[in-house]
Motif scaffolding. Structure first.
Motif, PDB file in Angstrom:
ATOM      1  N   LEU A  26      33.219 -11.793  32.488  1.00  0.00           N
ATOM      2  CA  LEU A  26      33.573 -10.548  31.818  1.00  0.00           C
ATOM      3  C   LEU A  26      33.721  -9.412  32.828  1.00  0.00           C
ATOM      4  O   LEU A  26      34.626  -8.580  32.713  1.00  0.00           O
ATOM      5  N   LYS A  27      32.830  -9.385  33.820  1.00  0.00           N
ATOM      6  CA  LYS A  27      32.916  -8.345  34.844  1.00  0.00           C
ATOM      7  C   LYS A  27      34.123  -8.563  35.752  1.00  0.00           C
ATOM      8  O   LYS A  27      34.896  -7.634  36.008  1.00  0.00           O
ATOM      9  N   SER A  28      34.289  -9.797  36.229  1.00  0.00           N
ATOM     10  CA  SER A  28      35.366 -10.070  37.168  1.00  0.00           C
ATOM     11  C   SER A  28      36.735  -9.799  36.570  1.00  0.00           C
ATOM     12  O   SER A  28      37.621  -9.235  37.233  1.00  0.00           O
ATOM     13  N   SER A  29      36.913 -10.175  35.294  1.00  0.00           N
ATOM     14  CA  SER A  29      38.219 -10.013  34.651  1.00  0.00           C
ATOM     15  C   SER A  29      38.586  -8.542  34.478  1.00  0.00           C
ATOM     16  O   SER A  29      39.765  -8.215  34.310  1.00  0.00           O
ATOM     17  N   ARG A  30      37.609  -7.671  34.535  1.00  0.00           N
ATOM     18  CA  ARG A  30      37.863  -6.237  34.408  1.00  0.00           C
ATOM     19  C   ARG A  30      37.815  -5.533  35.760  1.00  0.00           C
ATOM     20  O   ARG A  30      38.751  -4.847  36.161  1.00  0.00           O
ATOM     21  N   ILE A  31      36.716  -5.715  36.463  1.00  0.00           N
ATOM     22  CA  ILE A  31      36.474  -4.916  37.661  1.00  0.00           C
ATOM     23  C   ILE A  31      37.325  -5.377  38.837  1.00  0.00           C
ATOM     24  O   ILE A  31      37.940  -4.565  39.535  1.00  0.00           O
TER      25      ILE A  31
END
Length: 297
Positions: A83-88
């Protein structure tokens, strides 16, 4: 204007693309599957599946909506990392891409969510409210910080979006069937607040941020009248001419969903203070007509 949208095939992205094309703007976008995205977008929209293929684009506006769905799977440690990687990670790459342009965009509009505030009870929450430290806050805060790295090259607006009420897609798709069968009801106590926004107001709100060059920073993209889950459940059932008498017990959701159940059992009463102060007028400020309108489509 030339407009570039990441996550262009998602609920908000595809409606933005349609609206912008109808207004005569040039639209392009980044998506994981260009063939599938082309089936739900206007034929005139240019699509790429990696930023390296968009080096010749010189958009006036960049809108960043990409990210793995937050409520599709349990929040295991690996899912949280995804979830973090796909956004940040993507936002970092997008800022680097914009920085390398010969002419920088005028404005960068980047996604976030009301999850930034964490659980807040029944307090009125505005853009300056102190967040509750938990995973959703951490996720949104890091996402926003990545986007703000662009503030030395262009204007940056952050979208702290609530639940989007739309005729097809989004959270209502999962709620509609049980309610249509007369099996819907409140979740847990039903007293947790739901901060929502009609899709038409979401699209118009983004247009408003683009057009007003004095606006920057975080904006709560929510209707001015958030409601409790019980109120929302009753309004949804009423829009379908059904009762709302089957509550979903909180303990069962915790067993089924784990930490992710917090999305349903806790809430925030988020108000669009900055958007309203900037002169934006909501077409759907109240939940009952918003639900009736989308259920009629």
């Amino acid at each position: 204007m030339k407009i570039f949208i990441t996550g262009i095939s998602g609920l908000i992205g595809r409606h933005l693309a349609k609206t912008f094309r109808q207004s005569g703007h040039t639209v392009s976008g980044l998506t994981r599957n260009t063939e599938r995205a082309s089936k739900v977008l206007p034929a005139s929209v240019s699509l790429v599946d990696r930023l390296d293929d968009a080096q010749d684009y010189m958009p006036d506006v960049v809108i960043n909506l990409a990210g793995a769905p937050i409520a599709d799977k349990r929040w295991s440690d690996s899912r949280k990392r995804e979830l973090k990687s796909s956004r940040i990670k993507l936002t970092d790459e997008l800022v680097d891409w914009m920085r390398q342009m010969k002419q920088h965009p005028d404005v960068f509009i980047s996604g976030s969510a009301v999850g930034y505030y964490g659980r807040q009870g029944d307090k009125d929450i505005t853009e300056t409210s102190e967040p509750h430290p938990e995973f959703t806050h951490e996720l949104c805060q890091e996402w926003e910080q990545a986007a703000l790295k662009a503030d030395d090259i262009c204007r940056v607006c952050l979208l702290r979006t609530g639940l989007v009420v739309a005729p097809k897609g989004g959270f209502l798709d999962k709620m509609k069937l049980p309610f249509a069968l007369g099996l819907g009801g409140r979740i847990g106590s039903g007293q947790q607040y739901m901060s929502w926004i009609h899709l038409d107001d979401m699209v118009s709100g983004i247009e408003h941020l683009i057009q007003d060059s004095t606006l920057s920073g975080a904006f709560n993209m929510t209707a001015p009248n958030p409601v409790t889950n019980q109120h929302f459940s009753q309004a949804l059932a009423s829009s379908l001419n059904r009762p709302a008498i089957f509550p979903a017990p909180g303990f069962a959701l915790k067993l089924l969903l784990g930490e992710m159940s917090d999305l349903l059992l806790t809430g925030q009463k988020v108000l669009p203070q900055r958007l309203t102060q900037s002169g934006f007028q909501f077409q759907f400020p109240n939940v009952e007509p918003a639900l009736v309108q989308v259920m009629d489509k």
